[in-house]
Design an enzyme around this catalytic site. Structure first.
Site, PDB file in Angstrom:
ATOM      1  N   HIS A 193     -45.478  45.321 -32.968  1.00 28.37           N
ATOM      2  CA  HIS A 193     -44.701  44.288 -33.678  1.00 28.37           C
ATOM      3  C   HIS A 193     -44.129  43.264 -32.696  1.00 28.37           C
ATOM      4  O   HIS A 193     -44.032  42.078 -33.012  1.00 28.37           O
ATOM      5  CB  HIS A 193     -43.529  44.920 -34.441  1.00 28.37           C
ATOM      6  CG  HIS A 193     -43.874  45.409 -35.823  1.00 28.37           C
ATOM      7  ND1 HIS A 193     -44.365  44.583 -36.813  1.00 28.37           N
ATOM      8  CD2 HIS A 193     -43.775  46.637 -36.384  1.00 28.37           C
ATOM      9  CE1 HIS A 193     -44.560  45.296 -37.927  1.00 28.37           C
ATOM     10  NE2 HIS A 193     -44.216  46.548 -37.692  1.00 28.37           N
ATOM     11  N   GLN A 243     -39.285  42.126 -37.527  1.00 27.63           N
ATOM     12  CA  GLN A 243     -39.339  42.423 -38.965  1.00 27.63           C
ATOM     13  C   GLN A 243     -38.099  41.931 -39.713  1.00 27.63           C
ATOM     14  O   GLN A 243     -38.116  41.801 -40.926  1.00 27.63           O
ATOM     15  CB  GLN A 243     -39.514  43.928 -39.202  1.00 27.63           C
ATOM     16  CG  GLN A 243     -40.856  44.447 -38.708  1.00 27.63           C
ATOM     17  CD  GLN A 243     -41.001  45.923 -39.007  1.00 27.63           C
ATOM     18  OE1 GLN A 243     -40.600  46.759 -38.209  1.00 27.63           O
ATOM     19  NE2 GLN A 243     -41.554  46.258 -40.161  1.00 27.63           N
ATOM     20  N   CYS A 265     -46.149  50.242 -43.384  1.00 26.17           N
ATOM     21  CA  CYS A 265     -45.216  49.376 -42.669  1.00 26.17           C
ATOM     22  C   CYS A 265     -44.322  48.685 -43.686  1.00 26.17           C
ATOM     23  O   CYS A 265     -44.793  48.231 -44.726  1.00 26.17           O
ATOM     24  CB  CYS A 265     -46.005  48.343 -41.869  1.00 26.17           C
ATOM     25  SG  CYS A 265     -44.969  47.162 -40.983  1.00 26.17           S
ATOM     26  N   LEU A 266     -43.028  48.619 -43.383  1.00 26.28           N
ATOM     27  CA  LEU A 266     -42.093  47.984 -44.307  1.00 26.28           C
ATOM     28  C   LEU A 266     -42.436  46.506 -44.522  1.00 26.28           C
ATOM     29  O   LEU A 266     -42.061  45.924 -45.528  1.00 26.28           O
ATOM     30  CB  LEU A 266     -40.655  48.112 -43.777  1.00 26.28           C
ATOM     31  CG  LEU A 266     -40.137  49.549 -43.602  1.00 26.28           C
ATOM     32  CD1 LEU A 266     -38.733  49.538 -43.005  1.00 26.28           C
ATOM     33  CD2 LEU A 266     -40.147  50.306 -44.913  1.00 26.28           C
ATOM     34  N   HIS A 286     -46.961  51.515 -32.882  1.00 29.01           N
ATOM     35  CA  HIS A 286     -46.828  50.636 -34.049  1.00 29.01           C
ATOM     36  C   HIS A 286     -45.689  49.631 -33.831  1.00 29.01           C
ATOM     37  O   HIS A 286     -45.851  48.441 -34.069  1.00 29.01           O
ATOM     38  CB  HIS A 286     -46.571  51.517 -35.284  1.00 29.01           C
ATOM     39  CG  HIS A 286     -46.366  50.771 -36.565  1.00 29.01           C
ATOM     40  ND1 HIS A 286     -47.176  50.953 -37.676  1.00 29.01           N
ATOM     41  CD2 HIS A 286     -45.440  49.862 -36.938  1.00 29.01           C
ATOM     42  CE1 HIS A 286     -46.753  50.169 -38.660  1.00 29.01           C
ATOM     43  NE2 HIS A 286     -45.690  49.500 -38.240  1.00 29.01           N
ATOM     44  N   GLU A 287     -44.552  50.127 -33.342  1.00 31.42           N
ATOM     45  CA  GLU A 287     -43.378  49.252 -33.191  1.00 31.42           C
ATOM     46  C   GLU A 287     -43.540  48.272 -32.022  1.00 31.42           C
ATOM     47  O   GLU A 287     -43.162  47.105 -32.138  1.00 31.42           O
ATOM     48  CB  GLU A 287     -42.101  50.083 -33.016  1.00 31.42           C
ATOM     49  CG  GLU A 287     -41.769  51.016 -34.184  1.00 31.42           C
ATOM     50  CD  GLU A 287     -41.752  50.342 -35.546  1.00 31.42           C
ATOM     51  OE1 GLU A 287     -41.499  49.126 -35.630  1.00 31.42           O
ATOM     52  OE2 GLU A 287     -42.017  51.035 -36.548  1.00 31.42           O
ATOM     53  N   GLY A 344     -39.135  53.641 -38.280  1.00 32.46           N
ATOM     54  CA  GLY A 344     -39.056  52.716 -37.157  1.00 32.46           C
ATOM     55  C   GLY A 344     -38.947  51.298 -37.664  1.00 32.46           C
ATOM     56  O   GLY A 344     -39.352  50.993 -38.791  1.00 32.46           O
TER      57      GLY A 344
HETATM   58 ZN    ZN Z   1     -44.340  48.121 -39.038  1.00 31.53          ZN
END
Ligand code: ZN
Length: 175
Positions: free
Chosen positions: A141, A51, A95-96, A137-138, A46
């Site tokens: 963000h 991000q 998480c990236l 999670h997304e 995701g």
């Molecule tokens: Zn993330």
């Protein structure tokens, strides 16, 4: 074409509250395409627009995809909203945008997601398990929230200290 770089903690742009998308135009379609490329390249399951530095409520998710599997069916979610949070589940999240760290996070086991796709069609999904975790999670963000905000203060401060050291090393290496 170069992929968009993923912003890393503690980049302040990850903390902005993203704005609602009023109209899906070419720039949003292009952003969605770019985000999918980044997600599959990293690889991740995701990615949210903040991000890659864009403060709009756009998320791409593909929890089915794995690196060995050629099938790619990303969900592209415009202005996603979650409701009907039920149950509890603990998942080890990463998480990236939070390099070299994973931690157990407790979230709702089931959620109801409502969004639009790029054609303006309504998307409604009763999600559970990994997909529910990923949606939460997304969408976090989009509100400037990272998974490390859901862990204990002690664990978070350990990570912040580790990350500071790491950044200092990176700066030194860069000369
Ligand atoms: Zn993330």
């Amino acid at each position: 074409m170069a992929l968009r770089p993923v912003l890393k903690f503690p980049d302040k742009r990850l903390r902005r509250v993203s704005r609602k998308i009023e109209e899906v135009d070419d720039s949003i379609r292009e952003l969605a395409r770019d985000m999918c490329e980044v997600m599959y390249d990293e690889p991740g399951i995701g990615l949210a627009a903040p991000q890659v530095g864009e403060d709009v409520r756009l998320v791409v998710v593909d929890t089915e995809w794995t690196a060995e599997d050629a099938e790619r069916n990303p969900l592209i979610l415009v202005n996603p909203e979650l409701s009907e949070h039920e149950g509890k589940i603990t998942w080890t999240e990463g998480c990236l945008s939070v390099p070299d760290f994973e931690a157990d996070v407790e979230r709702a086991e089931r959620v109801f997601l409502r969004a639009r796709d790029l054609d303006g069609k309504e998307v409604e999904i009763h999600a559970q398990g990994l997909q529910a975790v990923c949606f939460q999670h997304e969408v976090d963000h989009l509100d400037g929230v990272l998974f490390i905000d859901h862990i204990s203060r002690l664990k978070r401060s350990r990570y912040v200290a580790k990350r500071k050291k790491q950044q200092k090393r990176e700066e030194e290496d860069a000369g």
